[in-house]
Design an enzyme around this catalytic site. Sequence first.
Site, PDB file in Angstrom:
ATOM      1  N   GLY A  12      37.263   9.523  12.909  1.00 35.85           N
ATOM      2  CA  GLY A  12      36.754  10.880  13.072  1.00 35.85           C
ATOM      3  C   GLY A  12      35.415  10.946  13.771  1.00 35.85           C
ATOM      4  O   GLY A  12      35.057  10.082  14.569  1.00 35.85           O
ATOM      5  N   GLY A  15      33.226   7.705  12.529  1.00 40.48           N
ATOM      6  CA  GLY A  15      33.804   6.396  12.808  1.00 40.48           C
ATOM      7  C   GLY A  15      33.991   6.104  14.285  1.00 40.48           C
ATOM      8  O   GLY A  15      33.613   5.024  14.768  1.00 40.48           O
ATOM      9  N   PRO A  94      35.495  15.728   1.550  1.00 40.52           N
ATOM     10  CA  PRO A  94      35.278  17.179   1.471  1.00 40.52           C
ATOM     11  C   PRO A  94      34.847  17.616   0.078  1.00 40.52           C
ATOM     12  O   PRO A  94      34.949  16.856  -0.894  1.00 40.52           O
ATOM     13  CB  PRO A  94      36.664  17.739   1.812  1.00 40.52           C
ATOM     14  CG  PRO A  94      37.614  16.672   1.332  1.00 40.52           C
ATOM     15  CD  PRO A  94      36.923  15.376   1.612  1.00 40.52           C
ATOM     16  N   SER A 132      30.844   6.948   5.059  1.00 38.18           N
ATOM     17  CA  SER A 132      30.988   8.359   4.721  1.00 38.18           C
ATOM     18  C   SER A 132      29.802   8.793   3.871  1.00 38.18           C
ATOM     19  O   SER A 132      29.160   7.985   3.203  1.00 38.18           O
ATOM     20  CB  SER A 132      32.280   8.592   3.929  1.00 38.18           C
ATOM     21  OG  SER A 132      33.407   8.116   4.616  1.00 38.18           O
ATOM     22  N   PHE A 163      23.162   9.105  10.275  1.00 35.25           N
ATOM     23  CA  PHE A 163      22.193  10.188  10.461  1.00 35.25           C
ATOM     24  C   PHE A 163      22.390  10.789  11.851  1.00 35.25           C
ATOM     25  O   PHE A 163      21.437  10.948  12.619  1.00 35.25           O
ATOM     26  CB  PHE A 163      20.768   9.663  10.291  1.00 35.25           C
ATOM     27  CG  PHE A 163      20.461   9.182   8.898  1.00 35.25           C
ATOM     28  CD1 PHE A 163      20.162  10.075   7.883  1.00 35.25           C
ATOM     29  CD2 PHE A 163      20.491   7.827   8.603  1.00 35.25           C
ATOM     30  CE1 PHE A 163      19.881   9.632   6.592  1.00 35.25           C
ATOM     31  CE2 PHE A 163      20.215   7.374   7.319  1.00 35.25           C
ATOM     32  CZ  PHE A 163      19.907   8.279   6.315  1.00 35.25           C
ATOM     33  N   CYS A 277      28.387  18.596   7.215  1.00 32.38           N
ATOM     34  CA  CYS A 277      27.489  17.881   6.302  1.00 32.38           C
ATOM     35  C   CYS A 277      26.587  18.767   5.447  1.00 32.38           C
ATOM     36  O   CYS A 277      26.519  18.569   4.235  1.00 32.38           O
ATOM     37  CB  CYS A 277      26.621  16.913   7.096  1.00 32.38           C
ATOM     38  SG  CYS A 277      27.535  15.531   7.797  1.00 32.38           S
ATOM     39  N   PHE A 278      25.875  19.698   6.069  1.00 33.20           N
ATOM     40  CA  PHE A 278      24.800  20.363   5.340  1.00 33.20           C
ATOM     41  C   PHE A 278      25.277  21.027   4.049  1.00 33.20           C
ATOM     42  O   PHE A 278      24.763  20.751   2.969  1.00 33.20           O
ATOM     43  CB  PHE A 278      24.107  21.395   6.238  1.00 33.20           C
ATOM     44  CG  PHE A 278      23.141  20.801   7.223  1.00 33.20           C
ATOM     45  CD1 PHE A 278      22.955  19.441   7.312  1.00 33.20           C
ATOM     46  CD2 PHE A 278      22.415  21.609   8.087  1.00 33.20           C
ATOM     47  CE1 PHE A 278      22.063  18.877   8.225  1.00 33.20           C
ATOM     48  CE2 PHE A 278      21.523  21.064   9.000  1.00 33.20           C
ATOM     49  CZ  PHE A 278      21.355  19.703   9.070  1.00 33.20           C
ATOM     50  N   LYS A 280      28.169  20.781   2.444  1.00 38.52           N
ATOM     51  CA  LYS A 280      28.848  19.843   1.552  1.00 38.52           C
ATOM     52  C   LYS A 280      27.847  18.964   0.802  1.00 38.52           C
ATOM     53  O   LYS A 280      27.973  18.769  -0.417  1.00 38.52           O
ATOM     54  CB  LYS A 280      29.811  18.975   2.358  1.00 38.52           C
ATOM     55  CG  LYS A 280      30.496  17.858   1.582  1.00 38.52           C
ATOM     56  CD  LYS A 280      31.569  17.203   2.421  1.00 38.52           C
ATOM     57  CE  LYS A 280      31.005  16.423   3.575  1.00 38.52           C
ATOM     58  NZ  LYS A 280      30.373  15.142   3.140  1.00 38.52           N
ATOM     59  N   PHE A 339      30.284  25.023  15.805  1.00 38.56           N
ATOM     60  CA  PHE A 339      29.147  25.304  14.930  1.00 38.56           C
ATOM     61  C   PHE A 339      27.805  25.061  15.617  1.00 38.56           C
ATOM     62  O   PHE A 339      26.778  25.576  15.187  1.00 38.56           O
ATOM     63  CB  PHE A 339      29.247  24.511  13.622  1.00 38.56           C
ATOM     64  CG  PHE A 339      28.658  23.119  13.661  1.00 38.56           C
ATOM     65  CD1 PHE A 339      27.346  22.888  13.295  1.00 38.56           C
ATOM     66  CD2 PHE A 339      29.441  22.028  14.030  1.00 38.56           C
ATOM     67  CE1 PHE A 339      26.809  21.614  13.318  1.00 38.56           C
ATOM     68  CE2 PHE A 339      28.915  20.750  14.049  1.00 38.56           C
ATOM     69  CZ  PHE A 339      27.582  20.538  13.697  1.00 38.56           C
TER      70      PHE A 339
END
Length: 463
Positions: A12, A15, A94, A132, A163, A277-278, A280, A339
Amino acid sequence: MKITKICCIGAGYVGGPTMAVIAQKCPHIQVTVVDLNVERIAAWNDKNADNIPIYEPGLSAIVADTRGKNLFFSTDVDKAIDEAQIIFISVNTPTKTYGKGKGMAADLKYIELCARQIAKIAKDNKIVVEKSTLPVRTAEAIKSILDNTGNGVQFQILSNPEFLAEGTAVEDLLSPDRILIGGDTSTEGQKAIQSLVDVYSNWVAPEKILTTNVWSSELSKLTANAFLAQRISSINALSELCEKTGANINEVAKAIGMDSRIGPKFLKASVGFGGSCFQKDILNLVYIAKSYGLNEVADYWEQVIIMNDHQKKRFSNTIVKTLYNTVADKKIAFLGWAFKKDTNDTRESAAIYVANDLINEQAKIAVFDPKVSRKKILGDLDYLETRTSENNSNSIISFDDPYEACKNAHAIAVLTEWDEFAHYDWQKIYDAMQKPAFVFDGRNILNESELKAIGFVYQAIGS
């Protein structure tokens, strides 16, 4: 241990780019990326590297340079696990949609499945790397599974969080602020850490490689994202105050950003943050705090999410209110669905939620995004389960041309900060729109004075 073979489970957004850069910088290491998604692996193997499933500036060139040489994409997970000395786990984590922790905790079922598969296949000692984003102490669970269900081989578990900022992921990988590696304090744990340090040392300066214990590494990732999201929600909270008082949020942000203790980054007022990310990670942090009875800590971080949701809702409400309190049967053109710019990722995009609100008001949405397909747009709306797929399909249409998307529109909403939007022929757009013609700049990227001079009714966040 000299590393010659690496595999990554998960092809994804993390990775794929990470392994491509490792392959380019470490030509002596064979890197194999595996995934059960046949369609995704086929896309990574497409002869035209520009057709790979992830859009990131510079990524297709790196894939083209390394694929078939020492970078491979495959669905044969077992073979890759068996051959690798280091196994990166880079699968989706998720937010849970069921059971205990629903709506906050990370769903670790894919992580556990990976651990069990590694334990089943591995016949010699392995270094397993968490890539992850995971809750604190997940490594402990992975180690328990590996030690108790494996074939008697020894596993070392490392935490090596990413990061990466989507849109600059390749740059972030090539010139990282830091590489963080957490591992066990035992002799074997330190050897495993050094093995991964040696991989990154092929292109990253030693002073930028930070080693910690596993728990510090896991928490550092959640904390970094929480702090960045907090800055966005903070400036967005002030944007609403600016609109009421006559201050200009861009001027305020510039003034406070010049303070060396604060800095200018992540102080851009907008319709809100999105991405995988943010939200979650903050929800995960909230859940962890609550699980330890730290309710005040949990409430503090949860407010970041509440403010972000409020900003999106406020933006859609402003559109309805400004268009004479009704958008029924009115065409609203969306410029942008991803986004953020320079990515085709739409996860938690503000556009999804603003569109959903406006469709509930019976608006007709026309979308142009240079990297997002209609299939993805409809899939995002269907995922909300607010209405039927047929209703979504009838309420939204996508265009390959921004001028066609804006033609006969009552209003334009800028939802993604694609650079090209600021350079359009806005006079041409104005001439083709319904009058009065409205622009709602949810990313503060357009020239206000220029648009107003043309005749647009222009509104931006915080001004």
